[in-house]
Design a protein around this motif. Structure first.
Motif, mmCIF file in Angstrom:
data_model
loop_
_atom_site.group_PDB
_atom_site.id
_atom_site.type_symbol
_atom_site.label_atom_id
_atom_site.label_comp_id
_atom_site.label_asym_id
_atom_site.label_seq_id
_atom_site.Cartn_x
_atom_site.Cartn_y
_atom_site.Cartn_z
ATOM 1 N N ALA A 1 -1.669 6.453 9.009
ATOM 2 C CA ALA A 1 -0.713 6.072 7.963
ATOM 3 C C ALA A 1 0.256 7.182 7.602
ATOM 4 O O ALA A 1 1.391 6.904 7.189
ATOM 5 C CB ALA A 1 -1.460 5.610 6.719
ATOM 6 N N GLU B 1 4.807 -1.105 4.744
ATOM 7 C CA GLU B 1 4.673 0.350 4.620
ATOM 8 C C GLU B 1 3.374 0.663 3.897
ATOM 9 O O GLU B 1 3.137 0.172 2.786
ATOM 10 C CB GLU B 1 5.848 0.956 3.862
ATOM 11 C CG GLU B 1 5.735 2.478 3.747
ATOM 12 C CD GLU B 1 6.905 3.129 3.025
ATOM 13 O OE1 GLU B 1 6.863 4.371 2.838
ATOM 14 O OE2 GLU B 1 7.846 2.407 2.650
ATOM 15 N N PHE B 2 2.525 1.481 4.528
ATOM 16 C CA PHE B 2 1.213 1.806 3.988
ATOM 17 C C PHE B 2 1.265 3.131 3.217
ATOM 18 O O PHE B 2 1.911 4.087 3.658
ATOM 19 C CB PHE B 2 0.182 1.887 5.108
ATOM 20 C CG PHE B 2 -0.075 0.555 5.756
ATOM 21 C CD1 PHE B 2 -1.057 -0.293 5.265
ATOM 22 C CD2 PHE B 2 0.692 0.136 6.839
ATOM 23 C CE1 PHE B 2 -1.280 -1.530 5.865
ATOM 24 C CE2 PHE B 2 0.475 -1.103 7.426
ATOM 25 C CZ PHE B 2 -0.506 -1.935 6.933
ATOM 26 N N LEU C 1 0.049 -0.828 -0.366
ATOM 27 C CA LEU C 1 1.122 -1.004 0.609
ATOM 28 C C LEU C 1 2.268 -1.776 -0.031
ATOM 29 O O LEU C 1 2.128 -2.362 -1.109
ATOM 30 C CB LEU C 1 0.593 -1.758 1.844
ATOM 31 C CG LEU C 1 -0.079 -3.120 1.611
ATOM 32 C CD1 LEU C 1 0.935 -4.267 1.636
ATOM 33 C CD2 LEU C 1 -1.166 -3.365 2.657
#
Length: 618
Positions: A161, A444-445, A524
């Motif tokens: 990530a 998007e993490f 996220l």
């Protein structure tokens, strides 16, 4: 002595005649009806016991099966009905009545007559043959060797990530992989691993998401819990619900049926099934809709000029007259179909080609690349493409998926008459009317809470991160009432996992403290882009998902059902990432999340999983 020779001659003649009769293929036909109501039963599985030779009844409950001799046993099976075994006993016509199975019906919510609302159950052979075996239709004269084609795809791996926080992909509403997989399981075989696309299995089913309430044509639903196959990991469920538009409010349709009538479409589960399915679609058409029919074999031609939807008898007669034979001029057929669609284009209407084939293009523009270029060129003119796949043995799955993907359309595999009803009647709007195109998802993490993640399925739908904001990049389409579901497996921060992808980097700045202080409660962020069906500029929607994890038994039916299907897909693919999942886990999860199941699709899934479990045990 002379008498002895005569006896020997007669005996030899009898033996030769018996051998010749045994070598001949005998056709048995008949009709299957409901014992109580007398209604026709479409989609009943008719199998020669102890073999893989089988057919399904057509729209009128009729069947025709070729067997080696007038001996043996025919097995009739149908979900919600008692299985029936019938001795052939030299008969060429066998009519059968099936009685309701109370035990099965207690698991299926039926809202109408059995012939319309119960999903078919296919018999699974009691033996397990070599895994390279592909079932073929015994009635087809063109199946001497297996030539099925599937695109080889590597399973998505975990991404770190911090170094790779973005995951971008195109949505996929196709469901062909599920019904194709079902065909193999019902023939007593595990499907080839490349034939299993987990996202299509998940998206075969509808989910109970809320309807859109704003101006956007879909709602966004998210949920987080444990991954059933690895309790150290988390599972993120992301669901889209397309706006349902009533059929009477759909715009007028300009449909061109592009039908493969080549020799490879001879089998009962190809052209005859295709004609029965399209008859059901014709019944849904309105006066303002119009249909044209283009066929291709050795050459391509128009057999029905544009005809109003209220002239149903004329359309059905044209379908009924079709016969299979010749080679496959697929490229010429597509060119002609687009020409007719363009000449009859309806502004702000639903302009679509419905291509029905086994995918066996072997004359003309036959390569995947040539077909891709052709379809990409034509879709810009506003004509979309739906692809319906049929048959087995020479099925070209890889080619069919490319055609639908590049044609701004969807792709379904029709293995029986009830699947045709599902695609062309029950899901008429979603199959044929697009409410949003080029739908992309980017997740998007937050590295403060996520060590690594992997997208489950969608291997051939992944996009480059920069493609998300590029409106020229093609992506998936969403139909009226369609649902789209995606799952991510997550390794939470602080969890010691075998699957940690890479070591910490030496020269990268550690941003963990800053991320924790600013976005510590976020797991996220999900971003969506889509265009209107006739639009060129995309719209952005953003949704944040908090780091709030529910216990698995407290999750929604939507979550547990998608998790059960994903686990089953991973088992079929022999996934590297399935730690403790097994068929019992799948059935337990699925039974707990079956819900209303008005059409019987979910109980049919549970039966498939049980069949897979039996094959493993044996």
């Amino acid at each position: 002595m002379e008498k002895l020779r005569d006896v020997i001659r007669i005996s030899c003649l009898i033996l030769i005649s018996s051998a010749m009769l045994a070598a001949q293929s005998i056709t048995i036909s008949g009709k299957v009806t409901d014992f109580n109501s007398g209604e026709d039963l479409p989609g009943v599985n008719v199998l020669l016991k102890g073999s893989s030779t089988g057919v399904t009844t057509d729209l009128y409950g009729e069947y025709s099966i070729k067997v080696p001799s007038l001996k043996g046993i025919l097995v009739f099976s149908y979900i919600g009905m008692e299985k029936k075994e019938v001795l052939i006993k030299g008969r060429s016509v066998i009519d059968v009545q099936l009685k309701a199975d109370v035990a099965q019906l207690s698991e299926v919510v039926v809202t109408g007559t059995p012939s319309r609302n119960i999903f078919s159950k296919r018999k699974v052979a009691s033996y397990q043959a070599d895994q390279s075996y592909f079932p073929v239709d015994a009635e087809a004269p063109y199946h001497n060797s297996n030539t099925e084609e599937y695109q080889g795809l590597d399973e998505n791996t975990f991404q770190e990530a911090t170094q790779n926080p973005l995951s971008t992909f195109s949505i996929d509403v196709d469901a062909a992989s599920y019904s194709n997989m079902r065909r193999f399981i019902n023939s007593g075989q595990n499907p080839p691993k490349d034939a299993v696309r987990i996202e299509e299995m998940i998206n075969y089913f509808n989910y109970d998401y809320k309807q859109p309430s704003g101006q956007d044509p879909f709602s966004i639903n998210t949920e987080v819990s444990q991954a059933p196959w690895n309790k150290k990991h988390q599972l993120v469920h992301i669901g889209l619900q397309g706006k349902v538009i009533p059929t009477e409010n759909l715009p007028a349709s300009n449909l061109v049926f592009l039908l493969d009538v080549s020799g490879s479409m001879f089998a009962q589960n190809k052209l005859p099934l295709l004609k029965s399915g399209l008859k059901m679609l014709v019944d849904q058409l309105r006066e303002e809709d119009k249909v044209s029919i283009v066929v291709y074999a050795g050459a391509a031609g128009c057999v029905l000029p544009p005809t109003s939807g209220n002239e149903k008898d004329k359309i059905i007669e044209a379908l009924q007259n079709l016969q299979a034979g010749g080679s496959t001029a697929g490229g010429a057929g597509i060119e002609l179909a687009y020409k007719i669609a363009k000449e009859n284009f309806i502004k702000e209407g639903n302009n679509r080609i419905i291509l029905a084939t086994d995918g066996d293009f072997n004359v003309g523009a036959s390569s995947n690349e040539a077909m891709e270029d052709l379809i990409e060129k034509k879709r810009k003119e506003g004509v979309f493409l739906t692809v319906l796949g049929f048959g087995m043995g020479n099925y070209k799955d890889s080619k069919m998926e490319i055609l639908a993907d590049k044609g701004n359309g969807n792709y379904a595999y029709i293995d029986n008459i009830l699947e045709a009803k599902k695609v062309l009647v029950n899901e008429f709007g979603g199959t044929l009317f697009t409410i949003a195109k080029d739908v992309k998802i980017q997740v998007e993490f937050n590295p403060a809470n996520v060590t690594a993640y992997r997208l489950i399925g969608y291997e051939n739908r992944k996009l480059n991160n920069e493609d998300f904001n590029n409106d020229k990049k093609d992506a998936g389409e969403l139909g009226s009432g369609h649902t789209v579901t995606a799952l991510y497996e997550i390794i939470p921060k602080g969890v010691d996992s075998y699957f940690k992808p890479i070591d910490d980097l030496k020269y990268q700045q550690n941003k963990g403290k800053t991320e924790q202080s600013n976005y510590g409660d976020e797991l996220l962020t999900v971003k969506f882009r889509y265009k209107a069906p006739d639009g060129e500029v995309s719209k952005l929607i953003v949704k944040t998902v908090d780091n709030s994890v529910r216990a698995l038994d407290k999750t929604s039916d939507n979550f547990r059902w998608s998790a059960a299907v994903a686990t089953y897909g991973m088992l079929l693919k022999d996934s590297d990432y399935i730690e403790k999942g097994d068929y019992k886990l799948v059935t337990d999860l699925a039974r707990s999340a079956k819900g209303k199941d008005e059409n019987g699709y979910r109980i049919e899934f549970i039966k498939l999983v049980e069949s897979s479990s039996m094959m493993v045990e044996n």
